[in-house]
Design a protein around this motif. Structure first.
Motif, PDB file in Angstrom:
ATOM      1  N   ILE A  56       0.841  -1.208   0.000  1.00 42.68           N
ATOM      2  CA  ILE A  56       0.000   0.000   0.000  1.00 42.68           C
ATOM      3  C   ILE A  56       0.868   1.248   0.000  1.00 42.68           C
ATOM      4  N   ARG A  57       2.054   1.154   0.576  1.00 38.41           N
ATOM      5  CA  ARG A  57       2.964   2.312   0.574  1.00 38.41           C
ATOM      6  C   ARG A  57       3.549   2.564  -0.806  1.00 38.41           C
ATOM      7  N   SER A  58       3.475   1.561  -1.686  1.00 41.23           N
ATOM      8  CA  SER A  58       4.048   1.705  -3.025  1.00 41.23           C
ATOM      9  C   SER A  58       3.081   2.381  -3.999  1.00 41.23           C
ATOM     10  N   ASP A  97      -8.235   3.201  -2.736  1.00 42.71           N
ATOM     11  CA  ASP A  97      -8.150   4.613  -2.344  1.00 42.71           C
ATOM     12  C   ASP A  97      -8.298   4.775  -0.832  1.00 42.71           C
ATOM     13  N   ALA A  98      -9.324   4.182  -0.257  1.00 42.37           N
ATOM     14  CA  ALA A  98      -9.517   4.272   1.194  1.00 42.37           C
ATOM     15  C   ALA A  98      -8.362   3.608   1.945  1.00 42.37           C
ATOM     16  N   SER A  99      -7.760   2.592   1.334  1.00 41.33           N
ATOM     17  CA  SER A  99      -6.669   1.863   1.986  1.00 41.33           C
ATOM     18  C   SER A  99      -5.436   2.729   2.211  1.00 41.33           C
ATOM     19  N   ARG A 100      -5.329   3.826   1.461  1.00 44.49           N
ATOM     20  CA  ARG A 100      -4.177   4.719   1.654  1.00 44.49           C
ATOM     21  C   ARG A 100      -4.171   5.344   3.043  1.00 44.49           C
ATOM     22  N   ILE A 101      -5.280   5.253   3.767  1.00 43.35           N
ATOM     23  CA  ILE A 101      -5.304   5.755   5.132  1.00 43.35           C
ATOM     24  C   ILE A 101      -4.340   4.969   6.018  1.00 43.35           C
ATOM     25  N   LEU A 102      -3.899   3.801   5.538  1.00 41.11           N
ATOM     26  CA  LEU A 102      -2.951   2.957   6.276  1.00 41.11           C
ATOM     27  C   LEU A 102      -1.501   3.312   5.977  1.00 41.11           C
ATOM     28  N   ASN A 103      -1.289   4.233   5.025  1.00 39.20           N
ATOM     29  CA  ASN A 103       0.066   4.672   4.679  1.00 39.20           C
ATOM     30  C   ASN A 103       0.478   5.761   5.670  1.00 39.20           C
ATOM     31  N   GLU A 104       1.086   5.343   6.759  1.00 44.00           N
ATOM     32  CA  GLU A 104       1.398   6.263   7.853  1.00 44.00           C
ATOM     33  C   GLU A 104       2.349   7.380   7.435  1.00 44.00           C
ATOM     34  N   SER A 105       3.337   7.065   6.608  1.00 40.89           N
ATOM     35  CA  SER A 105       4.277   8.097   6.168  1.00 40.89           C
ATOM     36  C   SER A 105       3.573   9.166   5.336  1.00 40.89           C
ATOM     37  N   SER A 142       0.261  15.921   7.345  1.00 44.13           N
ATOM     38  CA  SER A 142       0.030  16.654   8.594  1.00 44.13           C
ATOM     39  C   SER A 142       1.011  17.809   8.761  1.00 44.13           C
ATOM     40  N   GLN A 143       2.178  17.681   8.163  1.00 49.48           N
ATOM     41  CA  GLN A 143       3.189  18.738   8.291  1.00 49.48           C
ATOM     42  C   GLN A 143       2.807  20.009   7.537  1.00 49.48           C
ATOM     43  N   SER A 144       1.905  19.869   6.561  1.00 50.99           N
ATOM     44  CA  SER A 144       1.489  21.037   5.780  1.00 50.99           C
ATOM     45  C   SER A 144       0.134  21.587   6.217  1.00 50.99           C
ATOM     46  N   ILE A 145      -0.466  20.956   7.223  1.00 51.93           N
ATOM     47  CA  ILE A 145      -1.772  21.379   7.711  1.00 51.93           C
ATOM     48  C   ILE A 145      -1.631  22.589   8.636  1.00 51.93           C
ATOM     49  N   GLN A 146      -2.412  23.634   8.351  1.00 46.43           N
ATOM     50  CA  GLN A 146      -2.362  24.845   9.163  1.00 46.43           C
ATOM     51  C   GLN A 146      -3.360  24.805  10.326  1.00 46.43           C
ATOM     52  N   GLY A 147      -4.474  24.142  10.139  1.00 51.78           N
ATOM     53  CA  GLY A 147      -5.489  24.069  11.188  1.00 51.78           C
ATOM     54  C   GLY A 147      -5.535  22.693  11.815  1.00 51.78           C
ATOM     55  N   VAL A 148      -6.697  22.036  11.706  1.00 53.20           N
ATOM     56  CA  VAL A 148      -6.885  20.675  12.216  1.00 53.20           C
ATOM     57  C   VAL A 148      -6.954  19.717  11.028  1.00 53.20           C
ATOM     58  N   GLN A 173      -0.287  10.939  15.292  1.00 58.45           N
ATOM     59  CA  GLN A 173      -0.248   9.683  14.544  1.00 58.45           C
ATOM     60  C   GLN A 173      -1.390   8.741  14.921  1.00 58.45           C
ATOM     61  N   LYS A 174      -2.496   9.303  15.366  1.00 60.63           N
ATOM     62  CA  LYS A 174      -3.672   8.499  15.721  1.00 60.63           C
ATOM     63  C   LYS A 174      -4.911   9.064  15.048  1.00 60.63           C
ATOM     64  N   LEU A 175      -5.854   8.181  14.732  1.00 62.89           N
ATOM     65  CA  LEU A 175      -7.136   8.562  14.138  1.00 62.89           C
ATOM     66  C   LEU A 175      -8.227   8.425  15.182  1.00 62.89           C
ATOM     67  N   GLU A 176      -8.928   9.529  15.462  1.00 64.18           N
ATOM     68  CA  GLU A 176     -10.012   9.518  16.428  1.00 64.18           C
ATOM     69  C   GLU A 176     -11.324   9.857  15.723  1.00 64.18           C
ATOM     70  N   PRO A 177     -12.290   8.927  15.691  1.00 61.11           N
ATOM     71  CA  PRO A 177     -13.592   9.232  15.073  1.00 61.11           C
ATOM     72  C   PRO A 177     -14.267  10.407  15.770  1.00 61.11           C
ATOM     73  N   ILE A 178     -14.932  11.247  14.996  1.00 59.64           N
ATOM     74  CA  ILE A 178     -15.639  12.383  15.571  1.00 59.64           C
ATOM     75  C   ILE A 178     -17.058  12.466  15.025  1.00 59.64           C
ATOM     76  N   PHE A 179     -17.965  13.014  15.831  1.00 55.80           N
ATOM     77  CA  PHE A 179     -19.291  13.396  15.375  1.00 55.80           C
ATOM     78  C   PHE A 179     -19.257  14.903  15.134  1.00 55.80           C
TER      79      PHE A 179
END
Length: 267
Positions: free
Chosen positions: A153-155, A180-188, A194-200, A250-256
């Protein structure tokens, strides 16, 4: 279009010497089954009719293709050895079955409170979820499958389309390769984003064929994300979850998304 007409249409399109059909009037479902192996699948006609009302023939083309591919794969004799580059993880909801139609345990990992990770052998135009029987036949262990799948998946390419909405930046990954959804497992990849994110940083996987990343800069961004995720979830061929996630440390937290733009962690 009613169930009788849709049933007739599907049976005509799917007519094969080796396949049989059975209709459950009470449940309004049609089962297509291989006569030799007795392996098959059951489809709900009301859902197909609802999609036909919007997409017409395209909806029938899609379900016919899906059934043909699924039955072909289901009844194929699969091998993993020599096909290591074709093994990938796939994201599914926690309501997805943990056993195959034959009652064999599927290989999976828990992922979040809303999602699980299953493992699949890519067959070109479709894929087959890997179960315990395949592992035993190949004499593979589960850790080997997981390691290979995560590497593969990282490839994969992570090309994103960007859109600015009400001061928030939305990124969409939609390569239509089934992962496409599986790319959520590509931690790098997530860490780099996340390094380019200005907000949340928010992430969503409403269905199999899209990954949504958002730089949420204001309260309106949460509302837009919630509406967008629900819309994608409702229209996806393989829905996953209508909830979004906050990516932090480096964690995913579900939100409402509650009321007027107020996010709440799904504790």
């Amino acid at each position: 279009m009613d169930s009788k007409k849709m049933r007739t249409l599907l049976e005509e399109r799917l007519k094969r010497d080796q396949w049989s059909f059975s209709f459950d009037r009470e449940k309004d479902t049609l089962r297509i089954e291989d006569k030799t192996t007795n392996k098959g699948m059951t489809v709900s006609l009301p859902g197909i009719i609802a999609k036909w009302n919007v997409e017409k023939d395209a909806a029938v083309d899609e379900i016919v293709y899906y059934i043909e591919e699924s039955l072909t794969v289901m009844n194929a004799d699969l091998e993993l050895s020599g096909k290591e580059k074709q093994i990938f993880p796939v994201i599914r909801s926690t309501s997805f079955p943990t056993q195959s139609n034959e009652g064999i345990e599927l290989i999976f990992d828990e992922h979040t409170a809303e999602t699980r990770v299953y493992y699949a052998l890519d067959l070109g135009t479709t894929y087959r979820l890997i179960d315990q029987k395949i592992l035993e036949k190949e004499q593979w262990n589960i850790d080997r499958i997981k390691e290979i799948a995560r590497f593969n998946i990282r490839s994969l390419d992570c090309h994103l389309k960007e859109d600015q909405v009400a001061g928030n930046t939305f990124y969409f990954l939609n390569s239509n390769d089934g992962y496409d959804a599986s790319r959520i497992l590509n931690e790098s990849f997530l860490q780099k984003m996340s390094q380019s994110i200005q907000g949340v940083m928010a992430v969503a996987v409403p269905h199999q064929d899209v990954l949504i990343l958002v730089d949420v800069q204001n309260d309106t961004g949460y509302d837009i994300l919630a509406q967008m995720t629900m819309s994608f979830f409702a229209s996806g061929r393989v829905p996953i979850t209508a909830l979004s996630f906050i990516y932090e440390n480096q964690k995913l937290e579900p939100i409402f998304i509650l009321g007027k733009n107020k996010p709440r962690n799904n504790q």
